[in-house]
Design a protein around this motif. Sequence first.
Motif, short mmCIF file in Angstrom:
data_model
loop_
_atom_site.label_atom_id
_atom_site.label_comp_id
_atom_site.label_asym_id
_atom_site.label_seq_id
_atom_site.Cartn_x
_atom_site.Cartn_y
_atom_site.Cartn_z
N ALA A 172 0.82 -1.21 0.00
CA ALA A 172 0.00 0.00 0.00
C ALA A 172 0.86 1.26 0.00
CB ALA A 172 -0.93 0.00 1.21
N THR A 173 2.06 1.19 0.59
CA THR A 173 2.87 2.41 0.70
C THR A 173 3.73 2.67 -0.53
OG1 THR A 173 4.40 1.09 2.02
CG2 THR A 173 2.95 2.59 3.22
N LEU A 174 3.74 1.74 -1.51
CA LEU A 174 4.46 2.03 -2.76
C LEU A 174 3.68 3.10 -3.53
CD1 LEU A 174 5.47 -1.47 -4.18
CD2 LEU A 174 6.93 0.19 -3.04
N PRO A 175 4.39 3.99 -4.22
CA PRO A 175 3.68 5.03 -4.98
C PRO A 175 2.77 4.40 -6.04
CG PRO A 175 6.08 5.31 -5.09
CD PRO A 175 5.83 4.10 -4.30
N PRO A 176 1.60 4.97 -6.28
CA PRO A 176 0.63 4.37 -7.21
C PRO A 176 1.16 4.27 -8.65
CG PRO A 176 -0.26 6.35 -6.14
CD PRO A 176 1.12 6.19 -5.66
N ASP A 177 2.05 5.22 -9.02
CA ASP A 177 2.50 5.27 -10.42
C ASP A 177 3.35 4.07 -10.82
OD1 ASP A 177 1.52 7.66 -9.77
OD2 ASP A 177 3.46 8.74 -9.86
N VAL A 178 4.02 3.45 -9.85
CA VAL A 178 4.97 2.39 -10.16
C VAL A 178 4.34 1.34 -11.06
CG1 VAL A 178 6.38 0.57 -9.16
CG2 VAL A 178 6.11 2.73 -7.96
N GLU A 179 3.15 0.94 -10.65
CA GLU A 179 2.47 -0.13 -11.36
C GLU A 179 1.93 0.36 -12.70
OE1 GLU A 179 -0.61 -1.43 -8.96
OE2 GLU A 179 -0.80 -3.39 -9.89
#
Lengths: 292, 293
Positions: A172-179
Motif C-alpha cells: 500500500a505504501t508504494l507510490p501508485p505510479d509504479v504499477e
Amino acid sequence: MKSRIKYVFAALLLVWNIIPIYWVLNLSFQFRFQIYSNPAYLFAPTPNLSNYLRTFGFFSHDPFKVLNPSGYSPSFIGGIVNSLIVALPVTALVMALSIPAGYAFGRLRFRSKNVLFFVILTGRTLPPIAVSIPYYQFFFDLHLLGSQLGLIIVYVTISVPLITWVMTGFFATLPPDVEAQARVDGCSRRQALARVLIPLVAPGIAAAAILTFLDSWNEFIFALILTGTSAAQTLPPAIAAPLFGFGGDIEIMTAISSFSLIPAIIAAMILQRYITNVRLVSPVMLVVPEKV
Amino acid sequence: MEKKRRFDAEERFAFAIIIPLAAFLLFFLFYPLSYSAWLSTTSQGLGFQQKIHYVGLANYVAALSDPAFQHSIIISLQYTAEAVALTLGLSVGTAILLNEVFRGRTLVRIVALLPFAVSEFVTGASWKWVLTDQYGFFDSVLLNLGIIKTPINFLDPTYAIHFTAIAYAWHLAPLGAFFILGGLQVIPEELYSAAKVDGAGILTRFRYIQFPFLRYSVLVTSVVATLYALTAIDVVLLLTGGGPGDSTNTATFVIYRQTFQLLDLGGGAARSYLLLAVIIAIASLWFYLLSRK
C-alpha cells in the motif's frame, strides 16, 4: 543536556531488556555447584562450555568429577532438526500465500475488501488454546497427530494473518505510479507484480520471512499439544519438558534455552534495519478508516 | 462502460490471487473452529472412543458456575490490565528513544527489539530464573549489595501475578514500540525543524509534538497488547504454572487444564468460547475508541 537524557534512557532500556537474557547466559556458563551458590554469582566465576557439551551429548567434567551427557540431549537434537523441518516450509508457504494477498489488499479495488481483510485478521485474535482443542481432534481424524505436517499447517494459519497485514502495508505504501508505468510498458498485471512490485518490497519480504521463521521456531503450546513426546517434537516442548517436572537439570535448561536464543538474536540484528520503514500501522486504517 | 470492465478485470485478478489464502484459512482455521463450537455443546472427552452426547448449553452453564473459572477471568483481566499498561509505557518510551539520532543507536535498536524475538516460553523460563529465591538475579543483586540478608521469593502468591504481567510486558513492549514508531514517522518534518529552532529537548518535543499525534498508534498498541495478553499461556505455564495456589490461574491456563489434564474437551471448548466473548467485548470497546474522532 539533551543528549545526556537520551543516553540515560538508552542505558535504562539496555539494562531492562538485557537482564533476563543476560541471566540465562550467565547461568549457562556455570557449573551446577556454582549456580546453587548463595548469593548467586553475578558473573560466571569460571566461564565454560560444559553445559553446552552435555546438552549436545558429550561428556564433560567439573573440578571434582566427570559429568555425563544430559539424558535429554537426544530430544534436544531431534527438536532442533524438527523445528527446522517445520519452520522452513512454514516460512515458504506463508510467503506464497501472503504476498499475493497483500498485493491485492494493498493495491487493488474489489468488493468486500474490508470485510475479507477483517475476517483474515480475526484469525490472529483467537486464543491459541481455544483452537488447540479442535486441531487436536481434527489431526487425530486425519492421522496427523504427532507429525510435522500437522504442525506446519497450524503454524501457517497462525502466522499468515499478521504477515498478510504487514505485506498489505508494504504494497500500500508504494507510490501508485509504479504499477501504472509497468502496465504502460506492456506488462500484464501478473508480470507487473512479479517483475516490478515484488522486487521493490523485497527488503520488507525478507523481514516478514524472518518474523515468520521466528514465530514457528518459538511456538510452544501447539507444539506441546500436537507433537509433544512424539518423534516429531520440536525444540520448545523439548526444552520445557524438564521444567514441568521437579529436579530438571537447571544447568542443562539454561544451556539449551540460550541455544534457542540464537535465531532471536540474529533476527533482531537483521530486523533493526527495517525498524523505521516498516509501517505496520497504516493497514489498520483499511479496517477502521479514520473519519474525516 | 470501459471503466466498469477494467474494474471487473482488476476485481477478478484480486479474487484469483486471494483464493489460495482464503481456501487455506477456511479449511484449516474456520472449519476447526466451527467444529469446536459444536464440541462445546457435547460431552466429548479426550480419547475419542466413547459415544458423544449432545448436552446443549450444559457446558456453558457449568463453566459459568465454576468458581475456578470465574476466578480465572478476574485474574486474567487484572494481569492483562497491568501488562497492557506496562507495555504501553515501555513501548512509548522505547519508540521515542529509537526515533532519536545518537551514537550507538544500532546497538540500542537491536537490544530494543530483542525481547519480542525471544519466545514467550523462554521469556517465562528466564524470568522464572531471574525471580526465583535460588540462583535468582534480583536476590543475587540485593544480597551482594547487602540490602537483604535472606533471599526473597518474588514468585509468592502476593507478587506472582504482577511479575507475570511484568514478564509479559517485557516480551511485548518491542512490538508496541514498532507500532508507535510507525505513528511517529507520520509527524511532519516541519514541526521538528520548528522545535529545533526553538531549542526544544527530547521531553519538550514529546509533550508538544509527538504526544498529540500518538493517540491512534497508542490505541492500536493497546488493542494488540490486550489480545496478546488475554490469549497468552506460555509465560504463565513456564513462569508460575498457575501457582502458587491459584494466584496466577489465568483463563487460558484453566482452559488448558480443563482440556488436557481433566480431559473434558466440551468443558474446555465452552470455556474457550466464553473467553472469546470477553475478548471480543474488550476488542470492540477498543475499536469503538479507535474509530471515534
